[in-house]
Design an enzyme around this catalytic site. Structure first.
Site, PDB file in Angstrom:
ATOM      1  N   SER A   7      53.350  30.038  42.351  1.00 25.07           N
ATOM      2  CA  SER A   7      53.232  30.763  41.085  1.00 25.07           C
ATOM      3  C   SER A   7      51.765  31.034  40.784  1.00 25.07           C
ATOM      4  CB  SER A   7      53.858  29.934  39.959  1.00 25.07           C
ATOM      5  OG  SER A   7      53.571  30.547  38.728  1.00 25.07           O
ATOM      6  N   HIS A  32      55.220  34.269  43.130  1.00 30.35           N
ATOM      7  CA  HIS A  32      55.912  34.272  41.837  1.00 30.35           C
ATOM      8  C   HIS A  32      54.927  34.697  40.746  1.00 30.35           C
ATOM      9  CE1 HIS A  32      59.131  32.902  39.138  1.00 30.35           C
ATOM     10  NE2 HIS A  32      58.191  32.379  38.368  1.00 30.35           N
ATOM     11  N   ASP A  34      54.555  35.180  36.710  1.00 28.45           N
ATOM     12  CA  ASP A  34      55.123  34.843  35.403  1.00 28.45           C
ATOM     13  C   ASP A  34      54.628  35.796  34.328  1.00 28.45           C
ATOM     14  OD1 ASP A  34      56.761  32.515  35.876  1.00 28.45           O
ATOM     15  OD2 ASP A  34      54.908  31.497  36.430  1.00 28.45           O
ATOM     16  N   MET A  36      54.673  36.880  30.605  1.00 27.00           N
ATOM     17  CA  MET A  36      54.983  36.310  29.286  1.00 27.00           C
ATOM     18  C   MET A  36      54.448  37.223  28.199  1.00 27.00           C
ATOM     19  SD  MET A  36      54.057  32.348  30.000  1.00 27.00           S
ATOM     20  CE  MET A  36      54.575  31.504  31.521  1.00 27.00           C
ATOM     21  N   HIS A  65      58.970  37.310  37.223  1.00 31.29           N
ATOM     22  CA  HIS A  65      59.806  36.561  36.272  1.00 31.29           C
ATOM     23  C   HIS A  65      59.451  37.050  34.870  1.00 31.29           C
ATOM     24  CE1 HIS A  65      60.664  32.252  34.506  1.00 31.29           C
ATOM     25  NE2 HIS A  65      61.477  33.173  34.029  1.00 31.29           N
ATOM     26  N   MET A  67      59.523  36.869  31.268  1.00 30.56           N
ATOM     27  CA  MET A  67      59.801  36.046  30.078  1.00 30.56           C
ATOM     28  C   MET A  67      59.390  36.852  28.862  1.00 30.56           C
ATOM     29  SD  MET A  67      58.486  32.470  31.669  1.00 30.56           S
ATOM     30  CE  MET A  67      57.579  33.326  32.948  1.00 30.56           C
ATOM     31  N   MET A 136      65.704  27.751  35.283  1.00 33.14           N
ATOM     32  CA  MET A 136      64.494  27.126  34.753  1.00 33.14           C
ATOM     33  C   MET A 136      64.696  25.616  34.680  1.00 33.14           C
ATOM     34  SD  MET A 136      62.347  29.500  34.333  1.00 33.14           S
ATOM     35  CE  MET A 136      61.091  28.375  33.718  1.00 33.14           C
ATOM     36  N   ASP A 174      62.627  26.900  39.083  1.00 35.31           N
ATOM     37  CA  ASP A 174      61.276  27.181  38.576  1.00 35.31           C
ATOM     38  C   ASP A 174      60.900  26.182  37.485  1.00 35.31           C
ATOM     39  OD1 ASP A 174      58.918  28.370  37.826  1.00 35.31           O
ATOM     40  OD2 ASP A 174      59.843  30.143  36.928  1.00 35.31           O
ATOM     41  N   GLY A 175      59.865  25.403  37.770  1.00 36.16           N
ATOM     42  CA  GLY A 175      59.327  24.485  36.765  1.00 36.16           C
ATOM     43  C   GLY A 175      59.311  23.048  37.249  1.00 36.16           C
TER      44      GLY A 175
HETATM   45  C1  DX5 Z   1      57.051  28.478  33.384  1.00 32.50           C
HETATM   46  C2  DX5 Z   1      56.903  29.414  34.560  1.00 32.50           C
HETATM   47  C3  DX5 Z   1      56.775  28.711  35.878  1.00 32.50           C
HETATM   48  C4  DX5 Z   1      55.517  27.910  36.023  1.00 32.50           C
HETATM   49  C5  DX5 Z   1      55.661  26.963  37.180  1.00 32.50           C
HETATM   50  O1  DX5 Z   1      57.269  29.228  32.250  1.00 32.50           O
HETATM   51  O2  DX5 Z   1      58.048  30.237  34.642  1.00 32.50           O
HETATM   52  O3  DX5 Z   1      56.885  29.640  36.951  1.00 32.50           O
HETATM   53  O4  DX5 Z   1      54.387  28.711  36.220  1.00 32.50           O
HETATM   54  O5  DX5 Z   1      54.599  26.054  37.167  1.00 32.50           O
HETATM   55  P1  DX5 Z   1      54.810  24.530  37.578  1.00 32.50           P
HETATM   56  O6  DX5 Z   1      55.295  24.534  38.996  1.00 32.50           O
HETATM   57  O7  DX5 Z   1      53.457  23.934  37.401  1.00 32.50           O
HETATM   58  O8  DX5 Z   1      55.837  23.948  36.634  1.00 32.50           O
HETATM   59 ZN    ZN Z   2      58.360  31.491  36.471  1.00 34.55          ZN
END
Ligand code: DX5
Ligand code: ZN
Length: 221
Positions: A7, A32, A34, A36, A65, A67, A136, A174-175
């Protein structure tokens, strides 16, 4: 087959090229990304021009992804930016069938992301429309959070449903994914592992990608 998706949110955000090079040199399968919006989640990250810049800098497919609230308004821009896979959150979408069709029509792989506390049974009738489901295992918004183990039971239930129906839908987690829990995740039916801190927080991130794969592959035995 196992896929490892570092990520980029956990990489040095002032050095995307360096973060992408680590993913490539470590043998990652995907990157990946993210996205947001400061509304669906309390954090703000990458707009479509940033994703387009990432796509220009790597040969790895981008696993975007989303969000965001109202993903229908942003979807086209992220698809045009070069996303190979896009996941929209089921909690943010009213017309899921329509959005998944749009993603596929544009030639990308269509995914649904689901928060830890949302039941996977919500997706039962849409599974044939999903190339993948992104489960998640933390509450979305930040990297570096602790893995929520109850999500593994959701993965097992979903994997059983996918197998029962003979679908090709794959499961992504993920997470909080780490070298310590990767094998258990794969045993629960996960085939794509997202890792932020476990890769970019490691002293040797390239080695961390390789070790994650080795740990995950143990779960296939
Ligand atoms: C959280 C993200 C994840 C995050 C993963 O909102 O969707 O993709 O970046 O990071 P780690 O592996 O550190 O939990
Ligand atoms: Zn993610």
């Amino acid at each position: 087959m196992i896929e490892i998706a570092p990520s980029i949110l956990s990489a040095d955000l002032a050095d995307f090229a360096g973060g992408l090079a680590i993913a490539e040199e470590g043998g990652a399968d995907l990157v990946h990304v993210d996205v947001m919006d400061g509304h669906f989640v309390p954090n703000l990250t990458f707009g479509p021009p940033v994703v387009a810049a990432l796509a220009r800098r790597t040969r790895l497919p981008l696993d975007v992804h989303l969000m965001v609230s109202n993903p229908d308004r942003l979807l086209d821009a992220y698809l045009a930016a070069g996303a190979a896979r896009v996941a929209v959150h089921c909690e943010a979408v009213t017309h899921l069938d329509r959005l998944l069709s749009v993603i596929r029509e544009k030639g990308a792989r269509a995914g649904v992301a689901i928060n830890p506390a949302s039941p996977v049974e919500l997706l039962a009738d849409a599974l044939h429309l999903c190339d993948f489901v992104l489960l998640m295992s933390v509450n979305p918004g930040f990297s570096g959070q602790s893995f929520l183990p109850y999500v593994l039971d959701k993965a097992r239930r979903l994997a059983a449903r996918v197998a029962e129906r003979g679908l090709a839908t794959t499961l992504e987690l993920d997470g909080g994914v780490s070298i310590e829990n990767a094998e258990t995740c794969v045993r629960a039916g996960i085939r794509t592992l997202v890792a932020g801190t476990a890769v970019y927080g490691a002293s040797d991130p390239r080695r961390a990608i390789r070790q994650l794969r080795i740990a995950a592959e143990r779960g296939l035995a």
